[in-house]
Design an enzyme around this catalytic site. Structure first.
Site, short mmCIF file in Angstrom:
data_model
loop_
_atom_site.label_atom_id
_atom_site.label_comp_id
_atom_site.label_asym_id
_atom_site.label_seq_id
_atom_site.Cartn_x
_atom_site.Cartn_y
_atom_site.Cartn_z
N GLU A 59 0.80 -1.23 0.00
CA GLU A 59 0.00 0.00 0.00
C GLU A 59 0.83 1.28 0.00
OE1 GLU A 59 -3.13 -0.13 2.92
OE2 GLU A 59 -4.20 -1.65 1.80
N GLU A 95 -5.57 -8.65 0.42
CA GLU A 95 -6.31 -8.34 1.65
C GLU A 95 -7.77 -8.14 1.30
OE1 GLU A 95 -4.85 -5.11 4.13
OE2 GLU A 95 -2.78 -5.69 3.73
C1 BG6 Z 1 -4.66 -2.16 4.97
C2 BG6 Z 1 -3.33 -2.53 5.54
O1 BG6 Z 1 -4.61 -0.80 4.75
O2 BG6 Z 1 -5.80 -2.29 5.73
C3 BG6 Z 1 -3.40 -3.38 6.79
O3 BG6 Z 1 -2.48 -3.10 4.59
C4 BG6 Z 1 -4.53 -2.88 7.67
O4 BG6 Z 1 -2.15 -3.34 7.41
C5 BG6 Z 1 -5.82 -3.03 6.92
O5 BG6 Z 1 -4.61 -3.51 8.91
C6 BG6 Z 1 -7.02 -2.58 7.72
O6 BG6 Z 1 -6.84 -1.27 8.19
P1 BG6 Z 1 -7.04 -0.91 9.71
O7 BG6 Z 1 -6.76 0.55 9.80
O8 BG6 Z 1 -8.44 -1.26 10.00
O9 BG6 Z 1 -6.06 -1.73 10.47
#
Ligand code: BG6
Length: 452
Positions: free
Chosen positions: A163, A356
């Site tokens: 990211e 993800e």
């Molecule tokens: C993505 C990241 O932006 O989203 C993760 O790669 C992150 O590291 C995930 O945990 C969810 O975001 P957040 O802010 O809810 O942890």
């Protein structure tokens, strides 16, 4: 796969993801140096967190029980090189990841390895403002060279930077400070440029030295939907996607910086520092696949304040027809299919790895169980839509949900949970399998067949 038959390609990699600073804990143990993620997260969350560092065998055993075909994790740069510029790597750090690779091999789980997930060594930020300086390009190439030499034979899938776009959008994750928002914005764009160069160099190096492996970035793709069907709203949503996500996909897939991104720089009066051979560097480092972090859609419109900076000029609208997490992330499975088809239109047949995708909520244990009904539904609906996209010809090779286990959120500490495995933070980080664990186990065991 034909539409609705619910089956995925035979070699589809069903996986789950984590990142080092969010699960490992042991932030300052066994020689590890501080990273910006440790400093930024500020609380005990990074000191202990999921305590994966001390639960390695148990966690990989759980992955095995889940039936994972792949596990996406990141290596902590500052666990190997505590200050970022150390001449030799930290042996205890090296050994930790060897143990992880060995365990994954034992259970036939494919490692998908992110080199850098929000956690640049603090030493490099203190020395020369990290990615703002071109020196960081060499530092990253040195680090990647070490990873290839030490772990290369075990890895078929590398992810360079997680990211980059989110970090540029939230420059505190890069450790960038400045006199005012304009200054910070300009520095973040220079850092963005340096990360793209570093990534291209590392991709080229991978192609030269790791012929058995494939490599790509993991880019956040928040699908932007227009607030109305008026052309201006459509244009705003398109620009948002272009500038936030596609500009970096273009760099990784086409090896060039797109005119619309350069125009954005120009309209903000930003002139990047470049060197004559940079264009060749970018062209020589084209990714083999694209990692996509996808969680939700977002409806946006222009505020009409006519600020020069596009990003300051847009606002998010909450769609009342969609369910949202407590943190306002929408539940929009068709949005995922739409996103995948957009990628197919833009980069025909280019391999896509979903790196993800997940659902967050506050949770607690009841008689040792977590009934995470929303998360089960979320995965059921989203995976079903991925199946439809594959049936329509989108080349999705892998799905790695976020997250394998409860972990420290990037912005919201330990309350915001994503895992299939519940962690009791207060009682020795004891693990419990949630309902979503058993659901995903079935998805994997039937290769998506239960979604029919
Ligand atoms: C993505 C990241 O932006 O989203 C993760 O790669 C992150 O590291 C995930 O945990 C969810 O975001 P957040 O802010 O809810 O942890």
């Amino acid at each position: 796969m034909t539409e609705n038959d619910g089956r995925f390609p035979d070699d589809f990699l069903w996986g789950a993801s984590t990142s080092a600073f969010q699960v490992e804990g042991a932030a300052y143990e066994d020689g590890k140096g501080a990273s910006i993620a440790d400093i930024r997260t500020k609380n005990e969350a990074v000191l202990v967190s999921t305590d994966h560092y001390h639960h390695l065998e148990e966690d990989v055993q759980l992955m095995h029980e889940l039936g994972l075909k792949s596990y996406r994790f990141s290596i902590s740069w500052s666990r190997l090189f505590p200050s970022g510029s150390d001449k030799t790597a930290n042996p205890l750090g090296i050994n930790f990841y060897h143990r992880l690779f060995d365990l994954l091999k034992q259970y036939n789980i494919e490692p998908i390895v992110t080199m850098y997930h929000f956690d640049m060594p603090m030493g490099l930020i203190n020395d020369y403002e990290g990615w703002v300086s071109r020196k960081a390009v060499d530092a990253f190439v040195r680090y990647a060279t070490f990873l290839f030499e030490e772990y290369g034979p075990q890895v078929r899938y590398w992810l360079t930077i997680n990211e980059q776009n989110v970090m540029v959008f939230s420059p505190d994750i890069l450790g960038i400070q400045g006199e005012n928002s304009r200054d910070i914005f300009a520095k973040a764009q220079q850092a963005n440029y340096h990360m793209s160069l570093a990534q291209a160099k590392v991709i080229e190096l991978c192609h030269k030295t790791q012929p058995h492996a494939q490599i790509g970035p993991a880019i956040s793709y928040i699908t932007a939907l227009p607030a109305s069907m008026k052309s201006q709203d459509l244009m705003t949503a398109k620009q948002m996607e272009d500038l936030f996500s596609f500009s970096l996909m273009d760099v990784a897939i086409k090896g060039e910086i797109s005119p619309y991104y350069n125009n954005m720089l120009k309209s903000n009066g930003i002139v990047l520092e470049t060197e004559p051979y940079d264009k060749k560097i970018l062209k020589a480092g084209i990714a083999d696949f694209i990692g996509v972090n996808w969680y939700c859609t977002t409806v946006i419109r222009e505020k009409g304040t006519h600020k020069e900076n596009f990003f300051e000029n847009i606002e998010k609208i909450t769609d009342p027809d969609l369910l949202h997490t407590e943190w306002d992330w929408s539940y929009d499975p068709v949005g995922l299919r739409y996103a995948l088809q957009q990628l197919q239109d833009r980069y025909p047949n280019f391999p896509i790895m979903i790196t993800e995708c997940g659902w967050s909520q506050r949770e607690s244990l009841t008689n040792g169980k977590v009934r995470d009904t929303n998360r089960v539904a979320f995965f059921k609906d989203h995976i079903y839509q991925i199946g439809k996209a594959i049936a329509d010809g989108v080349n999705v090779i892998s799905f790695n949900l976020w997250s394998f286990i409860d972990l420290t959120s990037v912005n919201d500490g330990l309350e915001k949970r994503y895992g299939l495995v519940y962690v009791d933070w207060k009682n020795g980080s004891k693990r419990y399998k949630k309902d979503s664990f058993y659901f995903y186990q079935q998805v994997i065991a039937t290769n998506g067949g239960i979604l029919k």
